[in-house]
Scaffold this motif. Structure first.
Motif, PDB file in Angstrom:
ATOM      1  N   GLY A   9       0.829  -1.199   0.000  1.00  0.00           N
ATOM      2  CA  GLY A   9       0.000   0.000   0.000  1.00  0.00           C
ATOM      3  C   GLY A   9       0.867   1.253   0.000  1.00  0.00           C
ATOM      4  N   THR A  11       2.156   3.151  -2.342  1.00  0.00           N
ATOM      5  CA  THR A  11       2.087   4.223  -3.342  1.00  0.00           C
ATOM      6  C   THR A  11       0.898   5.134  -3.063  1.00  0.00           C
ATOM      7  OG1 THR A  11       0.803   2.863  -4.873  1.00  0.00           O
ATOM      8  CG2 THR A  11       3.212   2.884  -5.157  1.00  0.00           C
ATOM      9  N   SER A  32       2.385  -2.611  -5.774  1.00  0.00           N
ATOM     10  CA  SER A  32       1.102  -1.939  -5.954  1.00  0.00           C
ATOM     11  C   SER A  32       0.691  -1.994  -7.414  1.00  0.00           C
ATOM     12  CB  SER A  32       1.157  -0.487  -5.482  1.00  0.00           C
ATOM     13  OG  SER A  32       1.860   0.291  -6.410  1.00  0.00           O
TER      14      SER A  32
END
Length: 174
Positions: A9, A11, A32
């Motif tokens: 998670g 980005t 991601s």
């Protein structure tokens, strides 16, 4: 050799956490769907899967719905066991993704899990002390407050503090 972190998670709302760890010399891998940078166009698997840029996180193309592929490409990008896992994974995929990346972690590597809703589930990864962050309501400056709260949990994890739950909301980190 620098330490390695896997940030799931990283980005989105965890981008600041990933960037901060990178700036401290960590080798950070960020699986991601969305690339923070344009992918390398060179030949081979590394070009397909990752973007490597100096003191920045390494992006790995990944889908929560394909946890085995996510773990395989993350392992390739890490190149060694991860010393830290920071994860903000959609609840529908949480168990399958965390179980898929568990073998990528060094023994007893700490985990920081971020949750957007209560009730907060029990930690999944036995043998990995887990700091949990529960996000509350925000009217202003949510990104800065979430980043500060997650980084505080990362610091607690790295310091070997006992597993605990931290609530981050409008009244945290004024």
């Amino acid at each position: 050799m620098s330490q390695a972190a896997l940030v799931l998670g990283g980005t989105g709302m965890l981008a600041f956490c990933a960037a901060e760890l990178s700036s401290r010399g960590w080798h950070v891998v960020v699986p991601s769907r969305r690339a923070p940078l344009m992918p390398d166009s060179g030949p081979g698997r590394a070009a397909r899967a990752t973007v490597r840029t100096g003191n920045r996180p390494t992006w790995v193309r990944a889908e929560w719905a394909e946890p085995a592929a996510l773990a395989e490409d993350a392992q390739f990008a890490l190149g060694r066991p991860a010393d830290l896992l920071v994860a903000w994974v959609d609840a529908a995929y949480r168990e399958t993704v965390l179980r898929a990346v568990e073998p990528l972690l060094a023994p007893h590597a700490p985990v920081v899990e971020v949750h957007a809703a209560a009730p907060v589930p029990d930690p999944l990864l036995d043998g990995h002390p887990t700091q949990q962050v529960l996000l509350g309501h925000f009217q202003h400056d949510a990104n800065r407050r979430i980043s500060a709260g997650v980084l505080e949990a990362v610091e607690r994890a790295l310091a070997g503090r006992p597993p605990s739950l931290h609530q981050v909301d409008e009244y945290s980190y004024r």
